[in-house]
Write a protein that holds these residues in place. Structure first.
Motif, PDB file in Angstrom:
ATOM      1  N   ALA A  77       6.426  -4.384   0.515  1.00 20.49           N
ATOM      2  CA  ALA A  77       5.498  -3.248   0.478  1.00 20.49           C
ATOM      3  C   ALA A  77       4.967  -2.970  -0.921  1.00 20.49           C
ATOM      4  CB  ALA A  77       6.188  -1.992   1.018  1.00 20.49           C
ATOM      5  N   LEU A  78       5.670  -3.404  -1.943  1.00 18.00           N
ATOM      6  CA  LEU A  78       5.334  -2.983  -3.301  1.00 18.00           C
ATOM      7  C   LEU A  78       3.966  -3.452  -3.783  1.00 18.00           C
ATOM      8  CD1 LEU A  78       8.735  -3.194  -5.209  1.00 18.00           C
ATOM      9  CD2 LEU A  78       7.779  -1.339  -3.832  1.00 18.00           C
ATOM     10  N   PRO A  79       3.487  -4.661  -3.425  1.00 22.01           N
ATOM     11  CA  PRO A  79       2.161  -5.045  -3.913  1.00 22.01           C
ATOM     12  C   PRO A  79       1.035  -4.114  -3.464  1.00 22.01           C
ATOM     13  CG  PRO A  79       3.358  -6.986  -3.190  1.00 22.01           C
ATOM     14  CD  PRO A  79       4.152  -5.789  -2.753  1.00 22.01           C
ATOM     15  N   SER A  80       1.276  -3.339  -2.410  1.00 23.86           N
ATOM     16  CA  SER A  80       0.248  -2.415  -1.927  1.00 23.86           C
ATOM     17  C   SER A  80       0.411  -1.010  -2.499  1.00 23.86           C
ATOM     18  CB  SER A  80       0.278  -2.352  -0.394  1.00 23.86           C
ATOM     19  OG  SER A  80       1.519  -1.826   0.061  1.00 23.86           O
ATOM     20  N   ILE A  81       1.377  -0.828  -3.412  1.00 22.41           N
ATOM     21  CA  ILE A  81       1.653   0.479  -4.004  1.00 22.41           C
ATOM     22  C   ILE A  81       1.425   0.379  -5.508  1.00 22.41           C
ATOM     23  CG2 ILE A  81       3.402   2.271  -4.361  1.00 22.41           C
ATOM     24  CD1 ILE A  81       4.841   1.205  -1.888  1.00 22.41           C
ATOM     25  N   ASN A  82       0.825   1.390  -6.085  1.00 18.91           N
ATOM     26  CA  ASN A  82       0.635   1.404  -7.532  1.00 18.91           C
ATOM     27  C   ASN A  82       1.978   1.358  -8.247  1.00 18.91           C
ATOM     28  OD1 ASN A  82      -2.160   1.565  -7.360  1.00 18.91           O
ATOM     29  ND2 ASN A  82      -2.169   3.814  -7.382  1.00 18.91           N
ATOM     30  N   GLU A  83       2.060   0.560  -9.320  1.00 20.92           N
ATOM     31  CA  GLU A  83       3.302   0.469 -10.083  1.00 20.92           C
ATOM     32  C   GLU A  83       3.748   1.821 -10.611  1.00 20.92           C
ATOM     33  OE1 GLU A  83       3.169  -2.435 -13.144  1.00 20.92           O
ATOM     34  OE2 GLU A  83       3.115  -4.142 -11.765  1.00 20.92           O
ATOM     35  N   GLU A  84       2.805   2.700 -10.878  1.00 17.99           N
ATOM     36  CA  GLU A  84       3.152   4.029 -11.383  1.00 17.99           C
ATOM     37  C   GLU A  84       4.042   4.794 -10.406  1.00 17.99           C
ATOM     38  OE1 GLU A  84       0.161   2.724 -11.314  1.00 17.99           O
ATOM     39  OE2 GLU A  84      -0.434   2.586 -13.425  1.00 17.99           O
TER      40      GLU A  84
END
Length: 222
Positions: A77-84
């Motif tokens: 899921a992380l690639p679709s969420i802003n790193e911030e």
């Protein structure tokens, strides 16, 4: 980063004491994120397996140890969420609990998500691996453990430790995980290696390596 690399989780008091020592405080005062991702890449993985891992109803103790807080970090899921958003979640955790499954699938998503790049910036965080969650830290896993094939097409993993791991040594349900087969595997990986049973873990801290065991294990040199 500090590592507790297990074959089957926190299976005995010796491994539990090693975990508390790495944390530097009681489990009840420590925050954890669990990472179920590797299970989805394994042919025997299932949604039920991920649920049992997260809820502490598997035979590999990780999430049920009495953490102060516990969250789920799904790497796909992380690639679709802003790193911030997600990077602070990881930085604030005391420990990452990483499920077993397919080590190359896990490695791929650690790289794709950006988690692999973040780990060197977390000197105080403890990585607790279970089977593939431990193997992913090695330079390679060896052809015997290649299941899911990454786009890169090889068995290289992260190399954050300088040895390879053969888990579940002499497990009664895994007849191929014999010492004889571990010796053949070790001859092919080209790096120092350990075969460990489910009562054994490897602690890595500050470059020092220590085996903690109430079972049996064997070290191999290339």
């Amino acid at each position: 980063m500090k590592f507790l690399l297990t074959s089957a989780g926190i299976k005995n008091d010796s491994i539990r004491h090693a975990l508390v020592d790495l944390l530097g405080k009681p489990i009840a005062e420590s925050s954890a994120l669990c990472i179920p991702t590797a299970g989805y890449g394994h042919p025997m993985g299932s949604p039920g397996g991920a649920w049992r891992f997260i809820t502490g109803q598997s035979s590999t103790p990780m999430c049920e140890l009495g953490w102060k807080s516990l969250g789920v970090l799904e790497l796909t899921a992380l690639p679709s969420i802003n790193e911030e958003r997600w990077v602070p979640w990881v930085r604030e955790a005391d420990v990452l609990l990483v499920n077993g499954g397919d080590a190359l699938y896990l490695c791929h998503w650690m790289r794709q998500s950006g988690l692999a790049d973040l780990l060197p910036e977390l000197p105080d965080t403890v990585w607790v691996g279970l089977s593939a969650g431990s193997m992913v830290m090695a330079p390679c896993i060896g052809e015997d453990f290649v299941g899911w094939k990454p786009p890169e097409g090889f068995d290289r993993t992260l190399g954050l430790v300088d040895f390879a791991i053969f888990p579940h040594l002499d497990h009664p349900s895994l007849p191929d995980n014999s010492l004889a087969n571990a010796e053949k595997w070790a001859a092919g990986v080209g790096v120092p290696a350990y075969a460990i049973d489910d009562q054994t873990a490897i602690v890595v801290r500050g470059g020092a390596v220590e085996v903690v065991s109430e079972g049996h294990w064997k070290q191999f040199t290339p």
